[in-house]
Write a protein that holds these residues in place. Sequence first.
Motif, PDB file in Angstrom:
ATOM      1  N   GLY A 243      -8.375 -20.691 -34.238  1.00 11.49           N
ATOM      2  CA  GLY A 243      -7.448 -21.281 -33.270  1.00 11.49           C
ATOM      3  C   GLY A 243      -7.926 -20.477 -31.708  1.00 11.49           C
ATOM      4  O   GLY A 243      -7.895 -21.331 -30.966  1.00 11.49           O
ATOM      5  N   VAL A 244      -8.418 -19.482 -31.954  1.00  8.59           N
ATOM      6  CA  VAL A 244      -8.806 -18.789 -30.666  1.00  8.59           C
ATOM      7  C   VAL A 244     -10.133 -19.545 -30.077  1.00  8.59           C
ATOM      8  O   VAL A 244     -10.249 -19.544 -28.816  1.00  8.59           O
ATOM      9  CB  VAL A 244      -8.905 -17.293 -30.651  1.00  8.59           C
ATOM     10  CG1 VAL A 244      -9.497 -16.586 -29.297  1.00  8.59           C
ATOM     11  CG2 VAL A 244      -7.793 -16.554 -30.902  1.00  8.59           C
ATOM     12  N   VAL A 245     -11.001 -19.408 -30.938  1.00  8.80           N
ATOM     13  CA  VAL A 245     -12.184 -20.289 -30.673  1.00  8.80           C
ATOM     14  C   VAL A 245     -11.909 -21.784 -29.888  1.00  8.80           C
ATOM     15  O   VAL A 245     -12.660 -22.152 -29.079  1.00  8.80           O
ATOM     16  CB  VAL A 245     -13.213 -20.350 -31.738  1.00  8.80           C
ATOM     17  CG1 VAL A 245     -14.309 -21.047 -31.415  1.00  8.80           C
ATOM     18  CG2 VAL A 245     -13.570 -18.808 -32.228  1.00  8.80           C
ATOM     19  N   ALA A 246     -11.057 -22.301 -30.520  1.00  4.69           N
ATOM     20  CA  ALA A 246     -10.833 -23.850 -30.386  1.00  4.69           C
ATOM     21  C   ALA A 246     -10.176 -23.762 -28.893  1.00  4.69           C
ATOM     22  O   ALA A 246     -10.521 -24.637 -27.949  1.00  4.69           O
ATOM     23  CB  ALA A 246      -9.883 -24.590 -31.225  1.00  4.69           C
ATOM     24  N   TRP A 299       0.561 -14.209 -25.488  1.00  2.00           N
ATOM     25  CA  TRP A 299       1.818 -14.612 -25.233  1.00  2.00           C
ATOM     26  C   TRP A 299       2.123 -16.181 -25.767  1.00  2.00           C
ATOM     27  O   TRP A 299       3.164 -16.606 -26.028  1.00  2.00           O
ATOM     28  CB  TRP A 299       2.067 -14.826 -23.762  1.00  2.00           C
ATOM     29  CG  TRP A 299       2.200 -13.438 -23.042  1.00  2.00           C
ATOM     30  CD1 TRP A 299       2.233 -12.226 -23.667  1.00  2.00           C
ATOM     31  CD2 TRP A 299       1.879 -13.282 -21.640  1.00  2.00           C
ATOM     32  NE1 TRP A 299       2.090 -11.130 -22.831  1.00  2.00           N
ATOM     33  CE2 TRP A 299       1.993 -11.638 -21.574  1.00  2.00           C
ATOM     34  CE3 TRP A 299       1.850 -13.981 -20.687  1.00  2.00           C
ATOM     35  CZ2 TRP A 299       1.853 -11.038 -20.236  1.00  2.00           C
ATOM     36  CZ3 TRP A 299       1.773 -13.461 -19.441  1.00  2.00           C
ATOM     37  CH2 TRP A 299       1.720 -11.984 -19.397  1.00  2.00           C
ATOM     38  N   VAL A 300       0.998 -16.945 -26.156  1.00  4.19           N
ATOM     39  CA  VAL A 300       1.271 -18.221 -26.633  1.00  4.19           C
ATOM     40  C   VAL A 300       0.301 -18.264 -27.749  1.00  4.19           C
ATOM     41  O   VAL A 300      -0.981 -17.751 -27.697  1.00  4.19           O
ATOM     42  CB  VAL A 300       0.478 -19.192 -25.502  1.00  4.19           C
ATOM     43  CG1 VAL A 300       0.650 -20.484 -25.876  1.00  4.19           C
ATOM     44  CG2 VAL A 300       1.442 -19.193 -24.038  1.00  4.19           C
ATOM     45  N   PRO A 301       0.829 -18.917 -29.014  1.00  3.98           N
ATOM     46  CA  PRO A 301      -0.078 -19.282 -29.949  1.00  3.98           C
ATOM     47  C   PRO A 301      -1.199 -19.962 -29.709  1.00  3.98           C
ATOM     48  O   PRO A 301      -1.229 -21.036 -28.983  1.00  3.98           O
ATOM     49  CB  PRO A 301       0.687 -20.087 -31.189  1.00  3.98           C
ATOM     50  CG  PRO A 301       1.876 -20.484 -30.364  1.00  3.98           C
ATOM     51  CD  PRO A 301       2.158 -19.534 -29.052  1.00  3.98           C
ATOM     52  N   ALA A 307      -4.165 -27.356 -29.871  1.00  2.18           N
ATOM     53  CA  ALA A 307      -3.689 -28.780 -30.748  1.00  2.18           C
ATOM     54  C   ALA A 307      -3.318 -29.759 -29.329  1.00  2.18           C
ATOM     55  O   ALA A 307      -3.483 -30.803 -29.243  1.00  2.18           O
ATOM     56  CB  ALA A 307      -2.719 -28.716 -31.620  1.00  2.18           C
ATOM     57  N   VAL A 308      -2.449 -28.921 -28.604  1.00  3.83           N
ATOM     58  CA  VAL A 308      -1.963 -29.747 -27.175  1.00  3.83           C
ATOM     59  C   VAL A 308      -3.057 -30.057 -26.370  1.00  3.83           C
ATOM     60  O   VAL A 308      -3.257 -31.371 -25.681  1.00  3.83           O
ATOM     61  CB  VAL A 308      -0.733 -28.526 -26.619  1.00  3.83           C
ATOM     62  CG1 VAL A 308      -0.592 -29.514 -25.086  1.00  3.83           C
ATOM     63  CG2 VAL A 308       0.305 -28.635 -27.545  1.00  3.83           C
ATOM     64  N   THR A 309      -3.957 -29.178 -26.073  1.00  3.64           N
ATOM     65  CA  THR A 309      -5.107 -29.601 -25.112  1.00  3.64           C
ATOM     66  C   THR A 309      -6.005 -30.841 -25.730  1.00  3.64           C
ATOM     67  O   THR A 309      -6.485 -31.759 -25.044  1.00  3.64           O
ATOM     68  CB  THR A 309      -5.960 -28.340 -25.277  1.00  3.64           C
ATOM     69  OG1 THR A 309      -5.168 -27.341 -24.532  1.00  3.64           O
ATOM     70  CG2 THR A 309      -7.223 -28.873 -23.892  1.00  3.64           C
ATOM     71  N   ALA A 310      -6.537 -30.673 -26.985  1.00  2.00           N
ATOM     72  CA  ALA A 310      -7.035 -31.823 -27.732  1.00  2.00           C
ATOM     73  C   ALA A 310      -6.307 -33.051 -27.739  1.00  2.00           C
ATOM     74  O   ALA A 310      -7.021 -34.092 -27.312  1.00  2.00           O
ATOM     75  CB  ALA A 310      -7.529 -31.253 -29.221  1.00  2.00           C
ATOM     76  N   ALA A 311      -4.979 -32.839 -27.857  1.00  2.21           N
ATOM     77  CA  ALA A 311      -4.116 -34.225 -27.890  1.00  2.21           C
ATOM     78  C   ALA A 311      -4.182 -34.801 -26.459  1.00  2.21           C
ATOM     79  O   ALA A 311      -4.188 -36.064 -26.083  1.00  2.21           O
ATOM     80  CB  ALA A 311      -2.763 -33.893 -28.436  1.00  2.21           C
ATOM     81  N   THR A 312      -3.989 -33.957 -25.505  1.00  2.00           N
ATOM     82  CA  THR A 312      -4.116 -34.383 -24.187  1.00  2.00           C
ATOM     83  C   THR A 312      -5.376 -35.131 -23.669  1.00  2.00           C
ATOM     84  O   THR A 312      -5.332 -36.150 -23.026  1.00  2.00           O
ATOM     85  CB  THR A 312      -3.850 -33.134 -22.992  1.00  2.00           C
ATOM     86  OG1 THR A 312      -2.436 -32.574 -23.374  1.00  2.00           O
ATOM     87  CG2 THR A 312      -3.871 -33.793 -21.741  1.00  2.00           C
ATOM     88  N   ALA A 313      -6.530 -34.546 -24.030  1.00  2.00           N
ATOM     89  CA  ALA A 313      -7.698 -34.965 -23.765  1.00  2.00           C
ATOM     90  C   ALA A 313      -7.965 -36.343 -24.471  1.00  2.00           C
ATOM     91  O   ALA A 313      -8.506 -37.514 -24.072  1.00  2.00           O
ATOM     92  CB  ALA A 313      -8.963 -34.007 -24.193  1.00  2.00           C
TER      93      ALA A 313
END
Length: 393
Positions: A243-246, A299-301, A307-313
């Motif tokens: 998750g951190v890598v992504a 502070w944020v998972p 997932a939110v960043t990938a969905a936005t792109a």
Amino acid sequence: MTPIPAPAPVLAGVIACLLAASGLLPVRRAIPNLTGVTLAAATACASVGALGVADPRVIAVLTAAAAVALLGLIADVGALPLVTRLIVESVAAGGVVLCGVQVTLTGDWLDGPVSVMWIVAMTNAHGLLDRLGGALASVATVTGAFLAGTALVLGAPSLAVLAAALAGACLGALPYGRRRGWGTSRGTGRVGAGGRGEAGGRGEAGGRGEAGGRVRLGPSGSLFAGFVLTCTAADLTAGRGTGVVAAGLLLPALAAVLGAGMYASRRVRRAGPVRRAAPVLCYVAAVTGTAGLAVALGWVPAGTTAAVTAATAAAFLSHTCLRHVVLHPRLRHAVLPRLQHELFHARPGHDGDTRRGEMRTSSGAPPSGDEPRGRVPRPRSAGSPPPPVVRRG
């Protein structure tokens, strides 16, 4: 290795900013194509001067980025095939990966090819920002500053120095993003710093003008900045969770991906430069940088952010492709009606005859069968009188 002092990133950023600002003034007036080389030299000098005994990974990134900048300079001065460019960029990325800078998604041998492809793709995506109204310098400044802060939080001061030096160099190049007496922008033709212009409002590469008064940094500067930013983000996330890598890879690259989509839609529509692209992309870079700091601080998972960043792109690219490519006016008014006519209005069993008849009519061949032959009367315009009748006898 000698411990790096805490103010070293700030010192590197200030030195790079001063070097870039003082070096770009004579370069812009003399040889605008050397803008990217000046940017790379300012970043390298500030990084090495602030680090003292530099990290081998930082030296590897700077060396490979310098090779990529030289490649961009060759592409700016003369023609360079795309295959050659991709091969050289892949070799440079492979050298960085062999030095330990790589994406660790699977923990297997697949990480090497994935790292090379990611670095090459994001380097060229950042290169497109330079063609989008000169948005590269401002976006790289914001992204580099947030990457430096994230590197300090994660305990990587050498990467923080590298990112801060790049951000400072791009900040020093911002005042030269507008023409001040060396070009004109009246009418449709524009002349930039290089003394060459082009009708229609499109500027040339390497410091020549674009609409909106902006001057590009050139392929060398854009490729150098994109390579350094991508390698810094990849090295920050190496060896951490999936998750951190992504999240660490997608957040700094979101502005470049959105900019590449804007540039592709502009090319399809054959529109002018997007003047508001730089502020919008800077805002995106600031939001993603803040999210990256929040992920680094816990502070944020990380998985949710990725997932939110990938969905936005994906949503932006899908909307751009659907609106400006699939539903383009030229495509709607030319191709789609023809396909609709062929699918719904052509009678079954007569497609071949209809197409042959259309081909004969379009090619001007004489009709065959029982069609009447003879001279076709020449049509007269609505206001012309009939020809006079001559009586003989």
